[in-house]
Design an enzyme around this catalytic site. Structure first.
Site, PDB file in Angstrom:
ATOM      1  N   PHE A 228       2.567  -0.213  -4.324  1.00 54.21           N
ATOM      2  CA  PHE A 228       1.324   0.527  -4.549  1.00 54.21           C
ATOM      3  C   PHE A 228       1.529   1.756  -5.440  1.00 54.21           C
ATOM      4  O   PHE A 228       0.798   1.970  -6.382  1.00 54.21           O
ATOM      5  CB  PHE A 228       0.755   1.013  -3.202  1.00 54.21           C
ATOM      6  CG  PHE A 228      -0.087  -0.016  -2.506  1.00 54.21           C
ATOM      7  CD1 PHE A 228      -0.418  -1.206  -3.095  1.00 54.21           C
ATOM      8  CD2 PHE A 228      -0.579   0.248  -1.228  1.00 54.21           C
ATOM      9  CE1 PHE A 228      -1.196  -2.151  -2.448  1.00 54.21           C
ATOM     10  CE2 PHE A 228      -1.366  -0.676  -0.564  1.00 54.21           C
ATOM     11  CZ  PHE A 228      -1.672  -1.880  -1.175  1.00 54.21           C
TER      12      PHE A 228
ATOM     13  N   HIS B 112       1.284  -4.937   9.288  1.00 59.09           N
ATOM     14  CA  HIS B 112       0.032  -4.988   8.525  1.00 59.09           C
ATOM     15  C   HIS B 112      -0.460  -6.417   8.337  1.00 59.09           C
ATOM     16  O   HIS B 112      -1.258  -6.695   7.442  1.00 59.09           O
ATOM     17  CB  HIS B 112       0.205  -4.294   7.166  1.00 59.09           C
ATOM     18  CG  HIS B 112       0.400  -2.815   7.282  1.00 59.09           C
ATOM     19  ND1 HIS B 112       0.833  -2.022   6.254  1.00 59.09           N
ATOM     20  CD2 HIS B 112       0.206  -1.972   8.335  1.00 59.09           C
ATOM     21  CE1 HIS B 112       0.912  -0.761   6.670  1.00 59.09           C
ATOM     22  NE2 HIS B 112       0.542  -0.705   7.923  1.00 59.09           N
TER      23      HIS B 112
HETATM   24  P1  NAD Z   1       4.430   2.237  -1.601  1.00 53.78           P
HETATM   25  O1  NAD Z   1       3.995   1.635  -2.880  1.00 53.78           O
HETATM   26  O2  NAD Z   1       3.705   3.432  -1.125  1.00 53.78           O
HETATM   27  O3  NAD Z   1       5.974   2.653  -1.728  1.00 53.78           O
HETATM   28  C1  NAD Z   1       6.956   1.783  -2.205  1.00 53.78           C
HETATM   29  C2  NAD Z   1       8.256   2.567  -2.330  1.00 53.78           C
HETATM   30  O4  NAD Z   1       9.286   1.650  -2.653  1.00 53.78           O
HETATM   31  C3  NAD Z   1       8.240   3.626  -3.439  1.00 53.78           C
HETATM   32  O5  NAD Z   1       8.630   4.867  -2.885  1.00 53.78           O
HETATM   33  C4  NAD Z   1       9.276   3.119  -4.463  1.00 53.78           C
HETATM   34  O6  NAD Z   1      10.046   4.174  -5.010  1.00 53.78           O
HETATM   35  C5  NAD Z   1      10.134   2.210  -3.633  1.00 53.78           C
HETATM   36  N1  NAD Z   1      10.694   1.077  -4.387  1.00 53.78           N
HETATM   37  C6  NAD Z   1      10.072   0.238  -5.248  1.00 53.78           C
HETATM   38  N2  NAD Z   1      10.910  -0.739  -5.642  1.00 53.78           N
HETATM   39  C7  NAD Z   1      12.092  -0.500  -5.017  1.00 53.78           C
HETATM   40  C8  NAD Z   1      13.357  -1.145  -5.021  1.00 53.78           C
HETATM   41  N3  NAD Z   1      13.580  -2.253  -5.731  1.00 53.78           N
HETATM   42  N4  NAD Z   1      14.367  -0.616  -4.266  1.00 53.78           N
HETATM   43  C9  NAD Z   1      14.161   0.520  -3.524  1.00 53.78           C
HETATM   44  N5  NAD Z   1      12.975   1.166  -3.500  1.00 53.78           N
HETATM   45  C10 NAD Z   1      11.955   0.657  -4.221  1.00 53.78           C
HETATM   46  O7  NAD Z   1       4.415   1.070  -0.535  1.00 53.78           O
HETATM   47  P2  NAD Z   1       4.527   1.135   1.067  1.00 53.78           P
HETATM   48  O8  NAD Z   1       5.217   2.376   1.481  1.00 53.78           O
HETATM   49  O9  NAD Z   1       5.022  -0.173   1.527  1.00 53.78           O
HETATM   50  O10 NAD Z   1       3.055   1.321   1.647  1.00 53.78           O
HETATM   51  C11 NAD Z   1       1.882   0.867   1.114  1.00 53.78           C
HETATM   52  C12 NAD Z   1       1.265  -0.424   1.620  1.00 53.78           C
HETATM   53  O11 NAD Z   1       1.564  -1.366   0.647  1.00 53.78           O
HETATM   54  C13 NAD Z   1       1.704  -1.105   2.860  1.00 53.78           C
HETATM   55  O12 NAD Z   1       0.691  -1.007   3.775  1.00 53.78           O
HETATM   56  C14 NAD Z   1       1.836  -2.601   2.459  1.00 53.78           C
HETATM   57  O13 NAD Z   1       1.044  -3.394   3.327  1.00 53.78           O
HETATM   58  C15 NAD Z   1       1.215  -2.655   1.116  1.00 53.78           C
HETATM   59  N6  NAD Z   1       1.734  -3.544   0.075  1.00 53.78           N
HETATM   60  C16 NAD Z   1       2.422  -4.670   0.405  1.00 53.78           C
HETATM   61  C17 NAD Z   1       2.913  -5.472  -0.622  1.00 53.78           C
HETATM   62  C18 NAD Z   1       3.666  -6.727  -0.247  1.00 53.78           C
HETATM   63  O14 NAD Z   1       3.350  -7.348   0.769  1.00 53.78           O
HETATM   64  N7  NAD Z   1       4.677  -7.103  -1.012  1.00 53.78           N
HETATM   65  C19 NAD Z   1       2.729  -5.127  -1.960  1.00 53.78           C
HETATM   66  C20 NAD Z   1       1.990  -3.963  -2.254  1.00 53.78           C
HETATM   67  C21 NAD Z   1       1.511  -3.177  -1.217  1.00 53.78           C
END
Ligand code: NAD
Length: 264
Positions: free
Chosen positions: A54, A144
């Protein structure tokens, strides 16, 4: 055994003195010492599988899509949007959250391997993509929910991963009762699934090591869960900074798969 510390202060001082190489050794030692390791993760775990998170630079929140430009991202994934503006909700959901054909990456696979070896008690994930299970993990608490499950809001009949994405109706309709079928994900404005959340709390409270990875911890419930940890070692592996860093023993601002795969 990593080291005996005479006080919390001595422990903090020791971990802060480590260089990058020593931190990796310390992480391996923590893994040898601990027998109840738990992983709490988020969207960053799946970015290397090609699903944007996100809040990063390339995250969904920064995506400029004219069709949805007038809405805040939090609104597009809220229960208000689902019930008041369902066509917009499903259009956004289908365009951005179809993870049916995505494959697990090295981080998912390493965590599954750790569980199989009896080192990892379980995974608590905010992700809705099902990739931990695809990689072979068994104890996965999806706090979630999952984009791969759906159900009718009235008769509760359950549908599989394709129903919402393959439906030709702008708002998917239950063949049994004609009402809306929704994804089984926790949207902004909704409460977390009881069972997964309860299991997550138990996992965290029984853990001697908690690894937090790939999450900004901006979503309050994830941060709240992390605060329930009172075990021995807290490790954070996240590219960006998170609010819990002051409490962590080891912090890696690196790729989650890279750091996890360095654990022997
Ligand atoms: P967020 O986007 O707020 O944070 C993601 C974090 O991951 C960031 O701080 C970033 O620096 C770090 N990051 C990104 N790629 C990385 C990597 N390869 N290695 C290490 N760190 C990495 O997302 P969040 O904290 O999970 O919270 C937001 C919401 O996003 C959750 O409720 C979730 O349900 C939802 N979400 C889920 C998906 C999925 O299911 N894949 C995708 C997008 C959002």
């Amino acid at each position: 055994m990593i080291k005996e510390f005479i006080s919390q202060r001595a422990k903090e001082k020791y971990f802060r003195s480590l260089n990058e190489e020593q931190k990796k050794n310390a992480l391996n030692n923590i893994f040898d010492e601990c027998s109840h390791i738990v992983f709490l993760g988020g969207a960053g775990v799946s970015t290397e599988s090609g699903i944007p998170d996100f809040r990063s630079k390339n995250g969904l929140y920064r995506k400029r899509d004219k069709k949805f430009a007038r809405y805040r991202p939090e609104y597009l994934l809220s229960s208000d949007c689902l019930y008041q503006n369902p066509k917009v909700f499903f259009d956004y959901f289908r365009s951005n959250l179809d993870c049916r054909n995505v494959q697990p990456n090295a981080a998912h696979k390493k965590l599954a391997e750790m569980e199989q070896k009896g080192k990892l008690d379980g995974i608590i994930t905010q992700n809705i993509d099902g990739l931990h299970q695809k990689a072979g993990s068994r104890n996965v608490q999806e706090i979630h929910g999952s984009a791969l499950r759906s159900h009718c809001v009235i008769c509760r009949k359950e549908y599989g991963p394709d129903f919402i994405f393959e439906s030709r109706d702008p708002v998917p309709v239950c063949p049994e009762c004609g009402k809306m079928v929704r994804p089984e994900v926790t949207l902004y404005g909704e409460i977390l699934p009881d069972e997964a959340y309860g299991n997550a709390i138990h996992l965290i409270q029984d853990a001697d090591c908690l690894i937090i990875g790939g999450t900004s911890l901006e979503v309050g419930t994830a941060a709240g869960l992390a605060h329930q940890f009172h075990g021995k070692y807290l490790v954070i592996i996240n590219k960006g900074k998170t609010k819990m860093e002051g409490k962590a023993d080891l912090v890696f601002h690196e790729s989650i798969s890279k750091v996890l795969c360095e654990i022997e």
